[in-house]
Design a protein around this motif. Structure first.
Motif, mmCIF file in Angstrom:
data_model
loop_
_atom_site.group_PDB
_atom_site.id
_atom_site.type_symbol
_atom_site.label_atom_id
_atom_site.label_comp_id
_atom_site.label_asym_id
_atom_site.label_seq_id
_atom_site.Cartn_x
_atom_site.Cartn_y
_atom_site.Cartn_z
ATOM 1 N N LYS A 25 1.038 3.678 -7.343
ATOM 2 C CA LYS A 25 -0.047 4.610 -7.647
ATOM 3 C C LYS A 25 -1.324 3.946 -7.156
ATOM 4 O O LYS A 25 -1.652 2.825 -7.569
ATOM 5 N N ILE A 26 -2.038 4.612 -6.258
ATOM 6 C CA ILE A 26 -3.290 4.050 -5.742
ATOM 7 C C ILE A 26 -4.432 4.989 -6.059
ATOM 8 O O ILE A 26 -4.291 6.217 -5.954
ATOM 9 N N GLU A 27 -5.545 4.410 -6.478
ATOM 10 C CA GLU A 27 -6.761 5.185 -6.725
ATOM 11 C C GLU A 27 -7.862 4.680 -5.806
ATOM 12 O O GLU A 27 -8.043 3.473 -5.645
ATOM 13 N N LEU A 28 -8.543 5.630 -5.216
ATOM 14 C CA LEU A 28 -9.685 5.323 -4.355
ATOM 15 C C LEU A 28 -10.914 5.957 -4.988
ATOM 16 O O LEU A 28 -10.972 7.183 -5.165
ATOM 17 N N ARG B 233 -3.065 6.315 3.516
ATOM 18 C CA ARG B 233 -2.698 7.626 2.973
ATOM 19 C C ARG B 233 -3.727 8.109 1.938
ATOM 20 O O ARG B 233 -4.095 9.281 1.913
ATOM 21 N N VAL B 234 -4.186 7.215 1.096
ATOM 22 C CA VAL B 234 -5.123 7.679 0.070
ATOM 23 C C VAL B 234 -6.476 8.024 0.703
ATOM 24 O O VAL B 234 -7.156 8.957 0.266
ATOM 25 N N ILE B 235 -6.842 7.302 1.744
ATOM 26 C CA ILE B 235 -8.093 7.636 2.447
ATOM 27 C C ILE B 235 -7.974 9.025 3.067
ATOM 28 O O ILE B 235 -8.883 9.853 2.984
ATOM 29 N N ASP B 236 -6.821 9.283 3.671
ATOM 30 C CA ASP B 236 -6.603 10.592 4.290
ATOM 31 C C ASP B 236 -6.672 11.706 3.243
ATOM 32 O O ASP B 236 -7.265 12.765 3.473
ATOM 33 N N LYS B 237 -6.090 11.435 2.091
ATOM 34 C CA LYS B 237 -6.107 12.457 1.024
ATOM 35 C C LYS B 237 -7.519 12.692 0.531
ATOM 36 O O LYS B 237 -7.939 13.833 0.294
ATOM 37 N N PRO C 252 3.320 3.868 10.398
ATOM 38 C CA PRO C 252 3.807 4.874 9.421
ATOM 39 C C PRO C 252 2.716 5.789 8.846
ATOM 40 O O PRO C 252 2.913 7.008 8.818
ATOM 41 N N PRO C 253 1.563 5.240 8.426
ATOM 42 C CA PRO C 253 0.561 6.179 7.900
ATOM 43 C C PRO C 253 -0.004 7.114 8.965
ATOM 44 O O PRO C 253 -0.350 8.257 8.648
ATOM 45 N N ALA C 254 -0.069 6.653 10.210
ATOM 46 C CA ALA C 254 -0.572 7.548 11.262
ATOM 47 C C ALA C 254 0.358 8.741 11.417
ATOM 48 O O ALA C 254 -0.085 9.878 11.593
#
Lengths: 161, 260, 792
Positions: C305-308, C387-391, C755-757
């Motif tokens: 679980k990551i929070e930005l 991924r979290v930055i993209d979201k 992978p994230p790209a």
């Protein structure tokens, strides 16, 4: 045990085999032709591809005894008569189409079979034909490039920066 | 792999005789049987190779029928069954080139893998499976996972495909094995349309009769838009749920119709 | 005009000739006089208590020479974890013994608990089947899900570890309060829960080992598929078998890929050595692929679980992650370092972000051990961040390129110390981003999207800006952090009397092309042809020492050691030349292979100096030893920090969910580049593996702990028709500031950045196609998952 006789890389060879002896085992253990590799046990990876009577075959999925009288070519038989690399082999070196080298024998044998059937394949045709050969090192980029180059096509424009 | 006695008869009669031995099994191209034997899931005491029998090889086309010897390889069908283009296209996309050079049509049909391609072609085409003893209609031949109407010791010697007016096969590959996750073979003849689905059914290849009815009235992909393939009896596994496969049944059928 | 030799030339690989003609020698290619064959008996249940193993029937079978069970090895040492990690509360990690063969319990499907040695492979296989049939193993409930494992103390992988937790690690614990406060106060917080999927490394050559024992001397020899033969020797001799290191030789001949899986010592290696001693005959074993799936160390397997926390304009304020990392049934050698110091320390990415806190709980489960796989921890960190930055960009309606630009460190900020403890020495992250965007023709995307739409396909573009720490590592730093080994490397440069050169390196090449690249460097520095330099590796009896090849370290660490040894050769050569030329040592210069007296035409060639060193007729024997051979060790001052920007374009078929990678662009900064051809090949391979992780590779255990994807029939390896040509650029070069070659390492980059790209591109495609309810799809982003997401 049954005696089998084949022509392997142009030479007549014979050996005693069990029914279950795979062609790959006959080549590797019986004839010390260890260039043919075995990378899986489900006939998927293609490291063991050789030519039987001119056609690509997975040598781990053929019984030696079933191939009595056949003509087999392995990676050891792909160099030119003077020992220099054959066209496909040379293209793989020129274009860095191999890294660890383990899948390479099967890859070269499949590529040679393709070029025998289709002398100027498209990129898509090469990729499709090599579907049964798994490489973990190269991401396939330079393998495809090498095969196209071996067919005499200009590859200088591929992803060139 | 357990050891076995290997015999390679040159006639159908000799092969049938050899198969009467205890725990004898027929071997054609071996592209499925051999991996199974490596896992020790099959352990015949005698393997009877069918690839040395000349009368079981070759492709003959006449009178709107293509007859293929059971020991004919996928590569040979891809190259030589031009009278039935949908079948050559299917054969040219089975497995990979090395598999196609060894695997045979008879072996594939006798094995009846639920994800194999040929059963779809045979069932949709209304093919006749010819054995050493009799002729079996495709509708009667496939009887569930890895199960067929073949009796013990009975071998397929040839397959007869009536060539349809229009036909095509559309396959969605399982990402790992490259077998059919779902494949649809569509064949249109004067008698109507037959649609056979492989890869999706828990009991192996099956006919999608609702689609056949709709397509028999109007042979167009669009006619299937409002139709949904039932999820009942479809496989759910790592590669897709029954709902996903039901979707693929429809999408692949539509693509086959469009290509036919 | 590109060079055709030496540093910076795309020299063709010399190793290719043997590989292309079938003359490579991999472990399984060796055939030894009197050899015997080992087959292992592996658990078919995920968790079980071994009640009894009746060996009598198997031992009496034809050709059987010996039968071993865990009982035979129970007094040997355990296979150790290389890093000691302490939990947040200060307690050391729980470290259960990993026996050579399972004893008492079996803990995963594939756990070897017995072995048979026979005259032939088939005889051993038959007897192993008999032994399996004669084993009484009481099946216990399997522990597969990490959250359930932590919650249920009644069911334990290791009886002495109540909550199945190895450790609960915080990084950096002192940051925790500030990060919590920053997130609480932030104008915007994006939260993402994700899985970093478990992967099977799948080097194409399966693991193999041949044990030999020489009764006359008491020496052992292990020929094995190793990325680091000295590490194997150390682990086997000092920790497991308890023998003097000098009685064991480890040889790693040609090795067919590793990707991490061949770093580690595995029990099979100790068994073939012990069996060889017992039988006084060579004992060989080669894994079948199905064994590899069950018993090679797997990679990744994080649930995070990551929070930005950020400003409304996308300026980063804080990252906070909670991760459960699966270590499987036992601790593999690097398994505790991978989710911690190779992961948590990278959670600031290439960004200026003041607050970062990482929590990692590592969990024992009844699955194969998990350890470092290409990238090792850094792909997991990069995937979570990117991924979290993209979201966040989607939530706030911000342009992902602009958000990266706003937050990337600028080149005037180096050296830069991150809030998670790394000191980036140099970089230019804006340059690689700009380069990637130019290569990818970002401006032309809309036209390409419209073309795809005409075919019924959804097109998307995804970005990742990545950084890694490699060239591991400064020994004094890693020592403080819990490493039980030093991470220097070593090389010996031996100039032979006739002037040709043998270089013995601690780095091991299993596809990387060291034999070519290292020779280029030595040849350049000594002014000799590449062909006169031979690189020797993979044999503890020939090379001085070495920690091997992994973590993109070979060139940065071992290459630096080799560079240092060459400098010593030159320094000694100058002394010899000064004597021969009757000049002061300080007046001798070395250039283009010649030792000259500055300002004169007096010179001796490198070959003449070498000859003189071995035929010292005119030589300063009073002050200088004959011979010309130097060894150097090199312990880096810092990690190296390659970085880059990757852009992926995909086409999604909305009817089937199939994703095609339409184009892939890599702009990397690897510092100085020694052989461009090989660097490109490394990036291609890494990106290929990254696309595999993103789109197809799925390691799946069912609830009972059976591996559902245990062969290539169900584990989807990327094939030639799954990937495109990759566009690779490495022209943005900020040389590493602390190693002599200015190199950073390129082996893992592709697997980290890609992978994230890919996943960002898929989400982008779905959003542009109107499927805006899809905020995330876990890898592998397979057709069925994409279709289900669209229709969910």
């Amino acid at each position: 045990m049954t005696k089998v006789t084949m022509t392997v890389n142009g030479a007549t060879v014979s050996g005693e085999v069990e029914g279950r002896t795979l062609l790959s085992s006959f080549l590797r253990e019986g004839l010390a032709l260890t260039g043919t590799h075995v990378g899986c046990d489900t006939s998927q990876c293609g490291a063991c591809v050789v030519h039987v009577d001119g056609k690509a075959v997975k040598s781990c999925t053929a019984f030696a005894v079933d191939l009595d009288g056949a003509s087999v070519t392995t990676i050891e038989g792909m160099a030119n008569a003077d020992g220099s690399l054959g066209v496909v082999q040379q293209a793989f070196q020129d274009h860095h189409g191999l890294q660890c080298g383990f899948c390479t024998p099967g890859m070269v044998m499949s590529a040679a079979a393709l070029l025998a059937e289709n002398s100027k394949p498209t990129e898509a045709e090469v990729r499709h034909y090599l579907e049964g050969n798994i490489c973990r090192c190269t991401g396939y980029h330079n393998i495809i490039k090498a095969v196209l180059a071996a067919s005499g096509q200009d590859v200088s424009g591929i992803a060139a920066e | 792999m357990h050891n076995f006695e290997f015999v390679k008869p040159s006639s159908i009669a000799d092969a049938v005789a050899a198969l009467r031995q205890e725990d004898a099994q027929a071997l054609s191209g071996g592209q499925t049987l051999m991996p199974t034997m490596k896992q020790r899931l099959a352990a015949p005491s005698v393997l009877v190779s069918l690839t040395g029998i000349a009368e079981m090889k070759g492709i003959r086309a006449s009178g709107g029928v293509v007859e293929i010897g059971a020991a004919t390889t996928h590569a040979e069908v891809a190259a030589g069954a031009g009278a039935y283009p949908a079948l050559t296209a299917l054969a040219g996309n089975i497995g990979d080139p090395a598999v196609r050079n060894r695997g045979t049509i008879g072996g594939s049909l006798a094995n009846n893998d639920p994800a194999a391609d040929y059963p779809a072609a045979a069932l949709a085409s209304g093919a006749t499976i010819v054995t050493n003893a009799r002729e079996i209609a495709a509708d009667d031949f496939f009887q569930g996972l890895f199960t067929t109407a073949l009796e013990e010791g009975e071998i397929i010697t040839a397959v007869r495909f009536p060539v349809p007016e229009r036909a095509a096969y559309a396959k969605f590959q399982q990402p790992a094995s490259r077998f059919a996750l779902t494949g649809a073979f569509v064949a249109k003849t004067s008698a109507g349309v037959r649609v056979a689905i492989t890869g999706a059914g828990e009991d192996g290849v099956f006919r999608w009769t609702d689609a056949e009815a709709a397509l028999s009235g109007n042979f167009s992909a669009a006619v299937l838009n409002g139709l949904a393939a039932p999820e009942d009896g479809l496989i759910g596994d790592l590669h897709g749920t029954p709902a996903y496969r039901a979707n693929l049944v429809k999408v692949m059928t539509q693509r086959a119709v469009a290509a036919a | 005009m590109p060079k055709d030799q030496g540093i910076g030339a795309s020299s063709k690989r010399r190793e290719d000739v043997r590989f292309l003609t079938g003359r490579g020698v991999y472990t399984d290619d060796l055939s030894l006089h009197g050899q015997t064959h080992a087959v292992f008996v592996r658990s078919t249940v995920a968790h079980g208590r071994i009640k009894a193993i009746d060996t009598a029937a198997a031992a009496a079978m034809p050709g059987v020479l010996a039968v071993f069970t865990g009982e035979d090895f129970k007094d040997m040492g355990g296979n150790p974890a290389g890093w000691l990690i302490n939990s947040r509360n200060g307690e050391p990690m729980r470290e259960p013994k990993r026996p050579v063969l399972a004893h008492g319990k079996v803990r995963h499907v594939g756990d070897a608990y017995a072995a048979v040695v026979a005259e032939t492979f088939q005889q051993a296989k038959d007897a192993a089947q008999q032994l399996a049939d004669d084993s009484d193993i009481e099946e216990l409930p399997a522990i597969v899900d990490m959250a359930a494992a932590l919650a249920d103390s009644s069911n334990r992988v290791h009886d002495e570890i109540p909550d199945n937790q190895c450790f609960d690690w915080g990084w950096i614990e002192d940051n925790r309060a500030a990060v919590d406060a920053a997130i609480k106060a932030a104008p915007h917080v994006t939260t993402l829960e994700l899985v970093n999927n478990r992967l099977v490394p799948n080097a194409m050559e399966p693991r193999a080992s041949i044990g030999e024992y020489f009764p006359g001397t008491g020496d052992y020899k292990l020929t094995t598929t190793s990325q680091n033969p000295h590490l194997h020797r150390l682990l086997i001799a000092a920790f497991v078998m308890g023998m003097p290191e000098n009685k064991l030789t480890v040889v790693a001949p040609d090795v067919g890929g590793g990707f991490g899986s061949k770093i580690y010592h595995y029990g099979e290696e100790a068994v073939v050595l012990a069996a060889a001693k017992k039988l006084a005959r060579p004992v060989r074993w080669t894994a079948e692929r199905s064994e590899s799936f069950l018993s090679d160390a797997h990679g990744r397997d994080h649930v995070t679980k990551i929070e930005l926390a950020c400003e409304k304009d996308g300026t980063f304020i804080a990252f906070r992650t909670e991760t459960m990392a699966n270590v499987g049934a036992y601790l593999s050698n690097f398994s505790t370092a991978t989710p911690t110091f190779l992961h948590g320390t990278l959670m600031a990415g290439p960004y200026k972000v003041p607050n970062v806190y990482v929590n990692v709980k590592t969990v024992f489960t009844n699955t194969a051990p998990v350890d470092a796989y290409r990238g090792a921890g850094r792909p997991e960190a990069t995937f979570s961040l990117e991924r979290v930055i993209d979201k966040m960009c989607r939530e706030l309606g911000l342009d992902p390129f602009e958000v990266r630009r706003k937050n990337l460190l600028t080149k005037d900020m180096f050296p830069y110390t991150t809030p998670v403890g790394l000191a980036y020495d140099t970089g230019d992250y804006h340059a690689t981003l700009d380069k990637a965007m130019a290569m990818a023709d970002v401006a032309g995307f809309e036209a390409r999207r419209a073309e795809s739409a005409k075919k019924g396909k959804l097109r998307g573009m995804g970005l990742s800006t990545w950084i890694e720490a490699c060239g591991i590592a400064p020994s004094n730093l890693v020592g403080v952090l819990g490493s039980r080994v030093g991470l220097y490397d070593a090389a010996t440069v031996r100039v032979n009397a006739t002037g040709n050169i043998s270089v013995m390196t601690g780095a091991h090449s299993h596809g990387q092309g060291h034999e070519t690249v290292f020779a280029q460097i030595v040849a350049e520095k000594l002014g000799v042809p590449e062909a006169s330099v031979e690189i020797v590796h993979g044999d503890t009896s020939k090379i001085p020492f070495g920690m091997g090849s992994y973590g993109s370290r070979s060139l940065a660490v071992c290459g630096s050691a080799m560079n240092r040894a060459v400098d010593k050769i030159i320094a000694k050569g100058k002394k010899i030349a000064a004597h021969m030329l009757e000049a002061a040592e300080d007046d001798i210069t070395f250039e283009n292979g010649n030792f000259s007296v500055a300002g004169t035409d007096k010179a001796k060639s490198f070959g003449e100096i070498a000859f003189s060193a071995y035929v010292p007729h005119n030589y300063p024997l009073e002050t200088l030893e004959p011979g010309l051979e130097e060894t150097a060790f090199y312990d880096p001052a810092n990690f190296t920090y390659p970085a880059g920007a990757y852009i992926c374009e995909v086409e999604v078929d909305p009817d089937t969910g199939k994703v095609d990678v339409a184009a892939f662009y890599c702009a990397d900064d690897f510092g100085n580049v020694m052989n461009p051809m090989i660097v490109e090949g490394q990036v291609h391979g890494g990106v290929g593996q990254g696309i595999g992780q993103a789109l197809c590779e799925n390691t799946s255990y069912d609830e009972s702990g059976q591996l559902l994807s245990g062969s290539y029939m169900d584990y989807a390896m990327p094939r030639a028709d799954d990937v495109p040509f990759y566009n690779v650029d490495y022209s943005c070069q900020t040389p590493c500031t602390h190693n002599p070659l200015g190199v950073k390492g390129c082996g893992e980059a592709g697997a980290i950045g890609s992978p994230p790209a890919v996943v960002n591109a898929v989400i982008d495609a779905l959003h542009r196609g109107g499927h805006t309810h899809v905020t995330h799809i876990d890898m592998p982003v397979s057709p069925s998952r994409v279709w289900s997401a669209i229709n969910g």
